[in-house]
Write a protein that holds these residues in place. Structure first.
Motif, mmCIF file in Angstrom:
data_model
loop_
_atom_site.group_PDB
_atom_site.id
_atom_site.type_symbol
_atom_site.label_atom_id
_atom_site.label_comp_id
_atom_site.label_asym_id
_atom_site.label_seq_id
_atom_site.Cartn_x
_atom_site.Cartn_y
_atom_site.Cartn_z
ATOM 1 N N PRO A 78 54.177 -0.799 101.097
ATOM 2 C CA PRO A 78 54.900 -1.782 101.551
ATOM 3 C C PRO A 78 54.400 -2.399 102.760
ATOM 4 N N TYR A 79 53.246 -2.815 102.796
ATOM 5 C CA TYR A 79 52.701 -3.478 104.044
ATOM 6 C C TYR A 79 51.485 -4.314 103.696
ATOM 7 N N HIS A 80 51.069 -5.094 104.697
ATOM 8 C CA HIS A 80 49.856 -5.505 104.970
ATOM 9 C C HIS A 80 49.935 -5.939 106.360
ATOM 10 N N TYR A 81 48.772 -5.542 107.060
ATOM 11 C CA TYR A 81 48.996 -5.707 108.734
ATOM 12 C C TYR A 81 48.077 -6.820 109.173
ATOM 13 N N MET A 82 47.554 -7.611 108.196
ATOM 14 C CA MET A 82 46.539 -8.636 108.582
ATOM 15 C C MET A 82 45.285 -7.956 109.468
ATOM 16 N N GLY A 83 45.028 -8.733 110.609
ATOM 17 C CA GLY A 83 43.899 -8.389 111.395
ATOM 18 C C GLY A 83 43.880 -7.056 111.980
ATOM 19 N N VAL A 84 45.125 -6.529 111.926
ATOM 20 C CA VAL A 84 45.498 -5.072 112.423
ATOM 21 C C VAL A 84 44.555 -4.041 111.665
ATOM 22 N N GLU A 85 44.329 -4.505 110.533
ATOM 23 C CA GLU A 85 43.518 -3.213 109.687
ATOM 24 C C GLU A 85 42.187 -3.799 109.442
ATOM 25 N N THR A 86 41.921 -4.964 109.821
ATOM 26 C CA THR A 86 40.365 -5.450 109.378
ATOM 27 C C THR A 86 39.348 -4.548 110.225
ATOM 28 N N PRO A 87 39.666 -3.887 111.395
ATOM 29 C CA PRO A 87 38.499 -3.023 111.869
ATOM 30 C C PRO A 87 38.093 -1.848 110.834
ATOM 31 N N LEU A 88 38.866 -1.584 110.018
ATOM 32 C CA LEU A 88 38.378 -0.568 109.049
ATOM 33 C C LEU A 88 37.176 -1.228 108.212
ATOM 34 N N THR A 89 37.700 -2.312 107.876
ATOM 35 C CA THR A 89 36.494 -3.110 106.924
ATOM 36 C C THR A 89 35.145 -2.984 107.740
ATOM 37 N N VAL A 90 35.124 -3.654 108.861
ATOM 38 C CA VAL A 90 33.924 -3.658 109.996
ATOM 39 C C VAL A 90 33.124 -2.516 109.772
ATOM 40 N N HIS A 91 33.840 -1.362 109.932
ATOM 41 C CA HIS A 91 33.412 -0.057 109.872
ATOM 42 C C HIS A 91 32.864 0.231 108.607
ATOM 43 N N ALA A 92 33.723 0.038 107.644
ATOM 44 C CA ALA A 92 33.076 0.188 106.203
ATOM 45 C C ALA A 92 31.690 -0.580 105.958
ATOM 46 N N ALA A 93 31.770 -1.921 106.461
ATOM 47 C CA ALA A 93 30.673 -2.584 106.012
ATOM 48 C C ALA A 93 29.366 -2.184 106.540
ATOM 49 N N VAL A 94 29.506 -1.939 107.936
ATOM 50 C CA VAL A 94 28.268 -1.198 108.548
ATOM 51 C C VAL A 94 27.718 0.085 108.017
ATOM 52 N N ASP A 95 28.931 1.014 107.515
ATOM 53 C CA ASP A 95 28.502 2.118 107.125
ATOM 54 C C ASP A 95 28.229 2.118 105.349
ATOM 55 N N ARG A 96 28.361 0.740 104.939
ATOM 56 C CA ARG A 96 27.760 0.546 103.436
ATOM 57 C C ARG A 96 28.581 1.494 102.515
ATOM 58 N N VAL A 97 29.896 1.442 102.847
ATOM 59 C CA VAL A 97 30.957 1.998 101.990
ATOM 60 C C VAL A 97 30.835 1.320 100.561
ATOM 61 N N PRO A 98 30.892 2.190 99.440
ATOM 62 C CA PRO A 98 30.755 1.584 98.293
ATOM 63 C C PRO A 98 32.029 0.969 97.854
ATOM 64 N N ALA A 99 31.869 -0.141 97.150
ATOM 65 C CA ALA A 99 33.082 -0.954 96.820
ATOM 66 C C ALA A 99 32.613 -1.841 95.493
ATOM 67 N N PRO A 100 33.771 -1.922 94.545
ATOM 68 C CA PRO A 100 33.516 -2.724 93.472
ATOM 69 C C PRO A 100 33.183 -4.262 93.720
#
Length: 458
Positions: free
Chosen positions: A339-361
């Protein structure tokens, strides 16, 4: 208390952010004060003065911020660890930029920024779901070809729902339905019979007798919908977000405009079950949106996300029911939700995932967010996505199987009708002129791709 995290130990990542002066941009930039390993290097927005005021409000020292009108100056500022404020792509320089966070919300500009980033070896975090529904397939394929990441941004519902799907599929559960709640709950005042949604209040005394779902699920939902017919519950943004999810999961809408049931959280497993079991679904693998109904003081769904799954061992799931989990009355279905979506508060997670080349569909051309006229539209009418939810007047978003010649909803933004379109008809690519040609070419290239040709999961 702020706990240390391994992410804080990595070398600095420099990001460029478009749509910097929007609500999403502010929440992201505010969070970066707490994640020093991610540094805002270039902020792009036509309202440069507004971005500067926002940074001042966020406590960013004025001597760290400078405006730029050309790429050379931008590159120099980034190298000196300043924050460069630019009004458009004309002043962008990609040197030293690790990740683009694209949040401008407009297809021509957003596609241009993302395509340029990939061309210059920069990962892309796509917050602009409008852009993704038109050119996400092609941008994702380009990223794969270049060994880069193209990811929807955590903090908005598509990425959050995809993370939930990853968890659900990893533990081996059978998914029946995926979705989110509408952006704003329906709060029912039991003393007055009034319902308030996002500051708008309507009289809905009939809901007082409809708080229990009962055995006639479809009938109760129809009566609830009638009771709140004065509220605008569906939004183009909802369809847009579910389209992003659909193209990455293979899910589809049960009905083209989605069901939008008025539902309480504890009812979701009963509602999103098969018709044969008393629910509303014609098939498995459905994406949908519901309007969360609650009483004052009850917890909000907060625009969060859910997955309805089939259960297994009855004893296991009855044990979980006893712990407060949402299980259907017959025990065959369960609803797992965040029950949440925290907008840009969570986006650092994706920045790290992008650089780490985390697999995603990857996005695949499995579903089309199209546009159906809800009134007769005349030749010469200009179609513009406007307002908080980026909606086009006279046109409804619909989720369909891909069809040759049908225009994506958000490709129509700024286009003009070259032909009349009758009420109820889909708007085709041949019906309009003035669409953005680079975005159109990218859409057509993506539509021509198959699951075999648009890259590995990334």
């Amino acid at each position: 208390m702020i706990l240390n995290h391994v992410s804080r130990t990595r070398g600095p990542l420099r990001v460029a952010l478009t749509g910097a002066n929007g609500g999403y941009g502010r929440t992201f930039l505010a969070q970066l004060a707490l994640t020093p390993e991610i540094r805002p290097a270039v902020l792009v927005d036509p309202d440069v003065a507004g971005v500067r005021r926002m940074l001042d409000e966020l406590g960013v020292p004025a001597d760290r911020v400078a405006e730029s009108t050309d790429p050379a100056t931008t590159a120099r500022l980034v190298e000196q660890d300043h924050i460069a404020l630019v009004a458009s792509a004309d002043a962008l320089d990609w040197t030293g930029i690790d990740v683009l966070v694209e949040a401008c919300g407009r297809v021509p500009a957003g596609f241009g920024y993302a395509a340029a980033a990939l061309d210059h070896g920069t990962h892309v975090v796509m917050v602009s779901k409008e852009v993704d529904t038109v050119v996400g397939v092609e941008l994702g394929a380009r990223a794969v070809a270049k060994g880069l990441s193209y990811l929807p941004g955590d903090g908005d519902q598509p990425a959050n729902l995809l993370r939930l799907v990853d968890w659900v599929s990893a533990v081996g559960l059978d998914i029946v339905a995926l979705g989110k709640s509408g952006e704003y709950d329906l709060e029912l005042d039991p003393a007055t019979g009034r319902v308030t949604q996002a500051g708008v209040t309507v009289e809905a005394p009939a809901l007082l007798d409809l708080l229990e779902l009962g055995d006639d699920v479809a009938g109760t939902l129809a009566r609830r919908a009638d009771a709140v017919r004065g509220l605008k519950r569906a939004a183009a943004a909802d369809s847009c977000e579910m389209a992003v999810v659909a193209t990455r999961t293979g899910a589809s809408a049960d009905v083209e405009a989605m069901h939008y049931p008025v539902a309480r959280i504890a009812e979701l497993a009963d509602i999103y079950s098969a018709r044969a079991d008393g629910g509303i679904l014609e098939h498995d693998g459905v994406v949908d949106v519901f309007s969360a109904l609650r009483l004052p003081g009850e917890a909000s769904f907060a625009g969060g996300v859910f997955a309805v799954v089939r259960t297994g061992d009855p004893a296991t799931w009855e044990l979980l029911r006893g712990k407060g989990h949402v299980i259907s009355k017959d025990g065959q279905y369960a609803c797992i939700y965040w029950p949440y979506h925290y907008m840009g508060v969570e986006t650092p997670l994706t920045v790290h995932a992008a650089v780490d080349r985390v697999p995603a569909p990857p996005a695949r051309p499995t579903m089309l967010l199209a546009a159906r006229a809800i009134e007769d539209l005349a030749v010469g009418a200009v179609l513009r996505a406007e307002g908080h939810h980026h909606e086009i007047a006279g046109v409804a978003p619909v989720m369909l199987d891909p069809a040759e010649g049908v225009s994506p909803y958000y490709l129509l933004d700024g286009a003009r009708l070259a032909k009349p379109v009758a009420r109820g008809a889909l708007i085709g690519l041949d019906d309009v002129e003035g669409v953005d040609e680079p975005a159109l070419d990218a859409y057509l290239a993506g539509a021509a791709r198959t699951t075999e040709t648009n890259g590995d999961d990334r």
